[in-house]
Design a protein around this motif. Sequence first.
Motif, PDB file in Angstrom:
ATOM      1  N   GLU A 131     -55.625  -1.651 -12.957  1.00 24.85           N
ATOM      2  CA  GLU A 131     -55.511  -1.118 -14.314  1.00 24.85           C
ATOM      3  C   GLU A 131     -54.050  -1.023 -14.725  1.00 24.85           C
ATOM      4  OE1 GLU A 131     -57.626   2.479 -15.098  1.00 24.85           O
ATOM      5  OE2 GLU A 131     -59.357   1.865 -13.920  1.00 24.85           O
ATOM      6  N   ALA A 132     -53.828  -1.146 -16.008  1.00 17.40           N
ATOM      7  CA  ALA A 132     -52.477  -0.951 -16.545  1.00 17.40           C
ATOM      8  C   ALA A 132     -52.189   0.553 -16.567  1.00 17.40           C
ATOM      9  CB  ALA A 132     -52.369  -1.527 -17.949  1.00 17.40           C
ATOM     10  N   ALA A 133     -50.992   0.916 -16.184  1.00 18.02           N
ATOM     11  CA  ALA A 133     -50.614   2.330 -16.155  1.00 18.02           C
ATOM     12  C   ALA A 133     -50.348   2.826 -17.562  1.00 18.02           C
ATOM     13  CB  ALA A 133     -49.373   2.519 -15.298  1.00 18.02           C
ATOM     14  N   GLY A 134     -50.944   3.944 -17.909  1.00 19.84           N
ATOM     15  CA  GLY A 134     -50.639   4.611 -19.169  1.00 19.84           C
ATOM     16  C   GLY A 134     -49.557   5.649 -18.925  1.00 19.84           C
ATOM     17  N   LEU A 135     -49.069   6.237 -19.962  1.00 17.35           N
ATOM     18  CA  LEU A 135     -48.066   7.293 -19.795  1.00 17.35           C
ATOM     19  C   LEU A 135     -48.752   8.659 -19.777  1.00 17.35           C
ATOM     20  CD1 LEU A 135     -45.053   6.102 -21.960  1.00 17.35           C
ATOM     21  CD2 LEU A 135     -45.179   6.302 -19.483  1.00 17.35           C
ATOM     22  N   THR A 136     -49.731   8.789 -18.890  1.00 18.78           N
ATOM     23  CA  THR A 136     -50.419  10.067 -18.730  1.00 18.78           C
ATOM     24  C   THR A 136     -49.477  11.066 -18.071  1.00 18.78           C
ATOM     25  OG1 THR A 136     -51.233   9.537 -16.524  1.00 18.78           O
ATOM     26  CG2 THR A 136     -52.631   8.865 -18.408  1.00 18.78           C
ATOM     27  N   HIS A 137     -49.861  12.322 -18.124  1.00 20.18           N
ATOM     28  CA  HIS A 137     -49.058  13.361 -17.479  1.00 20.18           C
ATOM     29  C   HIS A 137     -48.857  13.041 -16.001  1.00 20.18           C
ATOM     30  CE1 HIS A 137     -48.254  17.106 -15.340  1.00 20.18           C
ATOM     31  NE2 HIS A 137     -47.633  17.488 -16.446  1.00 20.18           N
ATOM     32  N   ASP A 138     -49.942  12.688 -15.308  1.00 21.66           N
ATOM     33  CA  ASP A 138     -49.852  12.397 -13.871  1.00 21.66           C
ATOM     34  C   ASP A 138     -48.966  11.192 -13.594  1.00 21.66           C
ATOM     35  OD1 ASP A 138     -51.476  14.548 -13.348  1.00 21.66           O
ATOM     36  OD2 ASP A 138     -53.275  13.356 -12.957  1.00 21.66           O
ATOM     37  N   GLU A 139     -49.068  10.172 -14.442  1.00 20.36           N
ATOM     38  CA  GLU A 139     -48.269   8.962 -14.255  1.00 20.36           C
ATOM     39  C   GLU A 139     -46.784   9.273 -14.417  1.00 20.36           C
ATOM     40  OE1 GLU A 139     -47.982   5.158 -13.080  1.00 20.36           O
ATOM     41  OE2 GLU A 139     -49.972   5.908 -13.569  1.00 20.36           O
ATOM     42  N   VAL A 140     -46.419  10.001 -15.454  1.00 18.48           N
ATOM     43  CA  VAL A 140     -45.014  10.353 -15.691  1.00 18.48           C
ATOM     44  C   VAL A 140     -44.514  11.270 -14.578  1.00 18.48           C
ATOM     45  CG1 VAL A 140     -43.400  11.529 -17.236  1.00 18.48           C
ATOM     46  CG2 VAL A 140     -45.139   9.995 -18.181  1.00 18.48           C
ATOM     47  N   ALA A 141     -45.301  12.266 -14.225  1.00 15.74           N
ATOM     48  CA  ALA A 141     -44.896  13.202 -13.168  1.00 15.74           C
ATOM     49  C   ALA A 141     -44.654  12.479 -11.850  1.00 15.74           C
ATOM     50  CB  ALA A 141     -45.940  14.301 -13.005  1.00 15.74           C
ATOM     51  N   GLU A 142     -45.525  11.546 -11.494  1.00 19.59           N
ATOM     52  CA  GLU A 142     -45.355  10.788 -10.255  1.00 19.59           C
ATOM     53  C   GLU A 142     -44.090   9.936 -10.304  1.00 19.59           C
ATOM     54  OE1 GLU A 142     -45.448   8.748  -6.725  1.00 19.59           O
ATOM     55  OE2 GLU A 142     -46.489  10.599  -7.263  1.00 19.59           O
ATOM     56  N   ARG A 143     -43.894   9.241 -11.406  1.00 24.92           N
ATOM     57  CA  ARG A 143     -42.734   8.352 -11.529  1.00 24.92           C
ATOM     58  C   ARG A 143     -41.418   9.132 -11.561  1.00 24.92           C
ATOM     59  NH1 ARG A 143     -43.943   2.924 -13.502  1.00 24.92           N
ATOM     60  NH2 ARG A 143     -46.176   2.676 -13.697  1.00 24.92           N
ATOM     61  N   MET A 144     -41.456  10.376 -11.975  1.00 25.60           N
ATOM     62  CA  MET A 144     -40.246  11.208 -12.054  1.00 25.60           C
ATOM     63  C   MET A 144     -40.112  12.159 -10.863  1.00 25.60           C
ATOM     64  SD  MET A 144     -38.471  10.416 -14.740  1.00 25.60           S
ATOM     65  CE  MET A 144     -37.425  11.856 -14.951  1.00 25.60           C
ATOM     66  N   SER A 145     -40.952  11.999  -9.856  1.00 24.70           N
ATOM     67  CA  SER A 145     -41.000  12.965  -8.755  1.00 24.70           C
ATOM     68  C   SER A 145     -39.710  13.046  -7.946  1.00 24.70           C
ATOM     69  CB  SER A 145     -42.184  12.672  -7.831  1.00 24.70           C
ATOM     70  OG  SER A 145     -42.038  11.406  -7.221  1.00 24.70           O
ATOM     71  N   GLY A 146     -38.838  12.077  -8.053  1.00 26.90           N
ATOM     72  CA  GLY A 146     -37.564  12.133  -7.331  1.00 26.90           C
ATOM     73  C   GLY A 146     -36.487  12.926  -8.041  1.00 26.90           C
ATOM     74  N   ASN A 147     -36.794  13.458  -9.204  1.00 26.34           N
ATOM     75  CA  ASN A 147     -35.833  14.258  -9.963  1.00 26.34           C
ATOM     76  C   ASN A 147     -36.342  15.687 -10.050  1.00 26.34           C
ATOM     77  OD1 ASN A 147     -35.498  11.335 -11.050  1.00 26.34           O
ATOM     78  ND2 ASN A 147     -33.624  12.422 -11.599  1.00 26.34           N
ATOM     79  N   LEU A 148     -35.597  16.587  -9.430  1.00 19.78           N
ATOM     80  CA  LEU A 148     -35.993  17.986  -9.376  1.00 19.78           C
ATOM     81  C   LEU A 148     -35.253  18.817 -10.411  1.00 19.78           C
ATOM     82  CD1 LEU A 148     -35.993  18.441  -5.495  1.00 19.78           C
ATOM     83  CD2 LEU A 148     -37.865  17.719  -6.988  1.00 19.78           C
ATOM     84  N   CYS A 149     -35.931  19.847 -10.900  1.00 18.12           N
ATOM     85  CA  CYS A 149     -35.338  20.801 -11.841  1.00 18.12           C
ATOM     86  C   CYS A 149     -35.532  22.190 -11.259  1.00 18.12           C
ATOM     87  CB  CYS A 149     -36.019  20.687 -13.207  1.00 18.12           C
ATOM     88  SG  CYS A 149     -35.504  21.955 -14.378  1.00 18.12           S
ATOM     89  N   ARG A 150     -34.432  22.845 -10.904  1.00 18.56           N
ATOM     90  CA  ARG A 150     -34.538  24.181 -10.320  1.00 18.56           C
ATOM     91  C   ARG A 150     -35.041  25.206 -11.327  1.00 18.56           C
ATOM     92  NH1 ARG A 150     -28.981  25.066  -7.177  1.00 18.56           N
ATOM     93  NH2 ARG A 150     -28.163  23.862  -8.890  1.00 18.56           N
ATOM     94  N   CYS A 151     -34.847  24.935 -12.615  1.00 14.80           N
ATOM     95  CA  CYS A 151     -35.294  25.861 -13.653  1.00 14.80           C
ATOM     96  C   CYS A 151     -36.781  25.713 -13.945  1.00 14.80           C
ATOM     97  CB  CYS A 151     -34.515  25.633 -14.942  1.00 14.80           C
ATOM     98  SG  CYS A 151     -32.740  25.852 -14.768  1.00 14.80           S
TER      99      CYS A 151
END
Length: 166
Positions: A131-151
């Motif tokens: 399937e083609a990836a959509g920009l769902t919450h889970d998809e964005v969260a997974e793709r951005m998982s290497g960037n942490l925000c302490r706040c």
Amino acid sequence: METTLTVRVDGRSHHLTIDNRTTLLDALRERIGNNSAKKGCDHGQCGACTVLVDGRRTLSCLTLAVTQEGAEVTTAEGLGAEGELHPVQQSFIDNDAFQCGYCTPGQICSAVGMLDEHERGWPSAVTAPGEAAGLTHDEVAERMSGNLCRCGAYAHIVPAIQEAGR
């Protein structure tokens, strides 16, 4: 041992003579004077140092500067056109997607790279097979998982990226 190299940062060439052990992050901050990328963990675990190297997301704290001869490095400072914000930068502002702002330049660079990866059809760990990836919450969260925000601004970061990707 030192090496002389030329690296382009945010559209400007910089000629440097640096110790071979110098990271790209340290070259950016200490030699070039570009403080956009932040030194968070200095171990490649937080993503605060994320920049784009030839358009690809790169952890500058883990990258030796000498390997970037002739590369085009883009920091959050160099994303927008002259006098204008990049759509991701504007979306972060519109969605209040930052608190202290320390991680924001890395988050923004990672988001720009991530949206490009998504546009190219690259799957993530949560993309359903075939399937083609959509920009769902889970998809964005997974793709951005290497960037942490302490706040903990994730509740605004993910919608900001989704909006910028539309």
